[in-house]
Write a protein that holds these residues in place. Structure first.
Motif, PDB file in Angstrom:
ATOM      1  N   LEU A  38       0.689  -1.271   0.040  1.00 30.26           N
ATOM      2  CA  LEU A  38      -0.055  -0.168  -0.050  1.00 30.26           C
ATOM      3  C   LEU A  38       0.813   1.261   0.124  1.00 30.26           C
ATOM      4  CD1 LEU A  38      -2.493  -1.179   2.326  1.00 30.26           C
ATOM      5  CD2 LEU A  38      -2.911  -0.845  -0.037  1.00 30.26           C
ATOM      6  N   ILE A  39       2.131   1.180   0.779  1.00 32.41           N
ATOM      7  CA  ILE A  39       2.807   2.365   0.759  1.00 32.41           C
ATOM      8  C   ILE A  39       3.642   2.546  -0.497  1.00 32.41           C
ATOM      9  CG2 ILE A  39       5.391   2.998   1.605  1.00 32.41           C
ATOM     10  CD1 ILE A  39       4.619   1.619   4.347  1.00 32.41           C
ATOM     11  N   GLU A  40       3.766   1.405  -1.220  1.00 37.20           N
ATOM     12  CA  GLU A  40       4.695   1.401  -2.761  1.00 37.20           C
ATOM     13  C   GLU A  40       3.768   1.853  -3.553  1.00 37.20           C
ATOM     14  OE1 GLU A  40       7.793   1.416  -3.724  1.00 37.20           O
ATOM     15  OE2 GLU A  40       8.408   0.998  -1.692  1.00 37.20           O
ATOM     16  N   ARG A  41       2.256   1.401  -3.499  1.00 30.35           N
ATOM     17  CA  ARG A  41       1.168   1.740  -4.582  1.00 30.35           C
ATOM     18  C   ARG A  41       0.947   3.517  -4.509  1.00 30.35           C
ATOM     19  NH1 ARG A  41      -4.989  -0.251  -3.678  1.00 30.35           N
ATOM     20  NH2 ARG A  41      -4.753   1.058  -2.056  1.00 30.35           N
ATOM     21  N   ALA A  42       0.947   4.099  -3.231  1.00 25.65           N
ATOM     22  CA  ALA A  42       0.501   5.323  -3.106  1.00 25.65           C
ATOM     23  C   ALA A  42       1.955   6.082  -3.621  1.00 25.65           C
ATOM     24  CB  ALA A  42       0.359   5.720  -1.572  1.00 25.65           C
ATOM     25  N   VAL A  43       3.110   5.507  -3.167  1.00 28.99           N
ATOM     26  CA  VAL A  43       4.476   6.274  -3.676  1.00 28.99           C
ATOM     27  C   VAL A  43       4.377   6.130  -5.124  1.00 28.99           C
ATOM     28  CG1 VAL A  43       6.985   6.279  -3.809  1.00 28.99           C
ATOM     29  CG2 VAL A  43       5.895   6.016  -1.644  1.00 28.99           C
ATOM     30  N   GLU A  44       4.206   5.263  -5.818  1.00 26.69           N
ATOM     31  CA  GLU A  44       4.464   5.238  -7.341  1.00 26.69           C
ATOM     32  C   GLU A  44       3.027   6.040  -8.282  1.00 26.69           C
ATOM     33  OE1 GLU A  44       6.630   3.840  -9.122  1.00 26.69           O
ATOM     34  OE2 GLU A  44       7.536   3.219  -7.429  1.00 26.69           O
ATOM     35  N   GLN A  45       2.059   6.314  -7.394  1.00 26.31           N
ATOM     36  CA  GLN A  45       1.034   7.078  -8.046  1.00 26.31           C
ATOM     37  C   GLN A  45       1.584   8.379  -7.912  1.00 26.31           C
ATOM     38  OE1 GLN A  45      -1.321   5.883  -9.524  1.00 26.31           O
ATOM     39  NE2 GLN A  45      -3.071   7.548  -9.723  1.00 26.31           N
ATOM     40  N   CYS A  46       2.175   8.893  -6.550  1.00 29.81           N
ATOM     41  CA  CYS A  46       2.721  10.263  -6.518  1.00 29.81           C
ATOM     42  C   CYS A  46       3.818  10.624  -7.621  1.00 29.81           C
ATOM     43  CB  CYS A  46       3.148  10.447  -5.100  1.00 29.81           C
ATOM     44  SG  CYS A  46       1.861  10.374  -3.712  1.00 29.81           S
ATOM     45  N   ARG A  47       4.639   9.516  -7.584  1.00 23.79           N
ATOM     46  CA  ARG A  47       5.770   9.526  -8.700  1.00 23.79           C
ATOM     47  C   ARG A  47       5.139  10.017 -10.100  1.00 23.79           C
ATOM     48  NH1 ARG A  47      10.380   5.288 -10.306  1.00 23.79           N
ATOM     49  NH2 ARG A  47       8.778   4.852 -11.935  1.00 23.79           N
ATOM     50  N   ASP A  48       4.131   8.987 -10.391  1.00 23.53           N
ATOM     51  CA  ASP A  48       3.595   9.418 -11.751  1.00 23.53           C
ATOM     52  C   ASP A  48       3.068  10.977 -11.971  1.00 23.53           C
ATOM     53  OD1 ASP A  48       3.937   6.589 -12.544  1.00 23.53           O
ATOM     54  OD2 ASP A  48       1.679   6.187 -12.181  1.00 23.53           O
ATOM     55  N   ILE A  49       2.654  11.253 -10.778  1.00 27.32           N
ATOM     56  CA  ILE A  49       2.002  12.788 -10.849  1.00 27.32           C
ATOM     57  C   ILE A  49       3.323  13.712 -10.901  1.00 27.32           C
ATOM     58  CG2 ILE A  49       0.998  14.601  -9.391  1.00 27.32           C
ATOM     59  CD1 ILE A  49      -0.946  12.170  -8.297  1.00 27.32           C
ATOM     60  N   MET A  50       4.371  13.312  -9.995  1.00 30.25           N
ATOM     61  CA  MET A  50       5.693  13.880 -10.137  1.00 30.25           C
ATOM     62  C   MET A  50       6.034  14.244 -11.525  1.00 30.25           C
ATOM     63  SD  MET A  50       7.830  16.059  -8.476  1.00 30.25           S
ATOM     64  CE  MET A  50       7.903  15.964  -6.727  1.00 30.25           C
ATOM     65  N   LYS A  51       6.014  13.021 -12.146  1.00 30.81           N
ATOM     66  CA  LYS A  51       6.456  13.086 -13.563  1.00 30.81           C
ATOM     67  C   LYS A  51       5.849  14.227 -14.460  1.00 30.81           C
ATOM     68  CE  LYS A  51       7.568   8.249 -13.893  1.00 30.81           C
ATOM     69  NZ  LYS A  51       7.515   7.107 -14.517  1.00 30.81           N
ATOM     70  N   ILE A  52       4.542  14.329 -14.452  1.00 33.36           N
ATOM     71  CA  ILE A  52       3.996  15.355 -14.966  1.00 33.36           C
ATOM     72  C   ILE A  52       4.685  16.887 -14.595  1.00 33.36           C
ATOM     73  CG2 ILE A  52       1.873  16.856 -15.476  1.00 33.36           C
ATOM     74  CD1 ILE A  52       0.684  13.908 -14.830  1.00 33.36           C
ATOM     75  N   PHE A  53       4.929  17.312 -13.217  1.00 31.52           N
ATOM     76  CA  PHE A  53       5.324  18.418 -12.818  1.00 31.52           C
ATOM     77  C   PHE A  53       6.719  18.781 -13.391  1.00 31.52           C
ATOM     78  CE2 PHE A  53       2.165  18.071  -9.615  1.00 31.52           C
ATOM     79  CZ  PHE A  53       1.550  19.106  -9.623  1.00 31.52           C
ATOM     80  N   LEU A  54       7.620  17.616 -13.503  1.00 29.66           N
ATOM     81  CA  LEU A  54       8.838  17.538 -13.791  1.00 29.66           C
ATOM     82  C   LEU A  54       8.925  17.775 -15.332  1.00 29.66           C
ATOM     83  CD1 LEU A  54      10.631  14.628 -11.833  1.00 29.66           C
ATOM     84  CD2 LEU A  54      10.862  17.142 -11.609  1.00 29.66           C
ATOM     85  N   SER A  55       7.936  17.294 -16.049  1.00 32.71           N
ATOM     86  CA  SER A  55       7.806  17.538 -17.586  1.00 32.71           C
ATOM     87  C   SER A  55       7.499  18.983 -17.730  1.00 32.71           C
ATOM     88  CB  SER A  55       6.744  16.792 -18.229  1.00 32.71           C
ATOM     89  OG  SER A  55       6.284  17.215 -19.419  1.00 32.71           O
ATOM     90  N   ILE A  56       6.728  19.536 -16.843  1.00 37.48           N
ATOM     91  CA  ILE A  56       6.379  20.981 -17.174  1.00 37.48           C
ATOM     92  C   ILE A  56       7.460  21.886 -16.841  1.00 37.48           C
ATOM     93  CG2 ILE A  56       4.999  22.865 -15.972  1.00 37.48           C
ATOM     94  CD1 ILE A  56       2.972  20.817 -15.338  1.00 37.48           C
TER      95      ILE A  56
END
Length: 165
Positions: free
Chosen positions: A49-67
């Protein structure tokens, strides 16, 4: 900490215990310290559950890094929606309700690495796509509860170095 000349990477943390060396890769460093500081778990379901949430957050962070990489902060909302950031946030909200009952991502009543990573992501949401805060009120409430219930986390967020976007 600083730049690792050998790997040309930041962040980098030098360590002497439990081993001597240089650590790179931000999530690897975060996981290392999460285990040492009891912000992880030894329970397999909680780890998932921790890893699932971390990976979901990481996917969101990738968008911000792309911006950031495209230097298009003024188009952040448009890019965030084009890359389905709103759907990623909604899924994160489902994760929170599913196991954590709105308290944590795991259901345990302590902060884990997942909640800490989420606070970082939510800071970017508030700064770069503030309209999403209104659309994801349960996540904003969750963020505020993390800070309210954890003064040390609140102090860290208040005083940490900011990442310029």
């Amino acid at each position: 900490s600083g730049i690792n000349a050998k790997y040309h990477m930041i962040p980098m943390v030098e360590t002497t215990k439990p081993f001597k060396g240089e650590m790179t890769q931000s999530l690897a460093i975060a996981r290392f310290f999460a285990r040492k500081l009891n912000l992880y778990s030894t329970n397999e379901k909680e780890m998932y559950l921790i890893e699932r949430a971390v990976e979901q957050c990481r996917d969101i962070m990738k968008i911000f890094l792309s911006i950031k990489k495209q230097n298009k902060k003024n188009q952040a909302e448009q890019i965030f929606l084009e890359k389905k950031g709103d759907e990623l946030l909604k899924t994160l909200s489902v994760f929170l309700k599913e196991e954590g009952h709105g308290v944590t991502f795991t259901g345990v009543k302590r902060v884990t690495m997942a909640e800490l990573y989420f606070t970082t992501i939510w800071e970017f949401v508030r700064e770069m796509v503030p309209k999403m805060v209104n659309q994801c009120q349960e996540l904003d409430t969750f963020y505020n509860n993390i800070l309210r219930k954890n003064p040390r986390v609140q102090e860290y967020i208040k005083n940490r170095p900011t990442t310029p976007f």
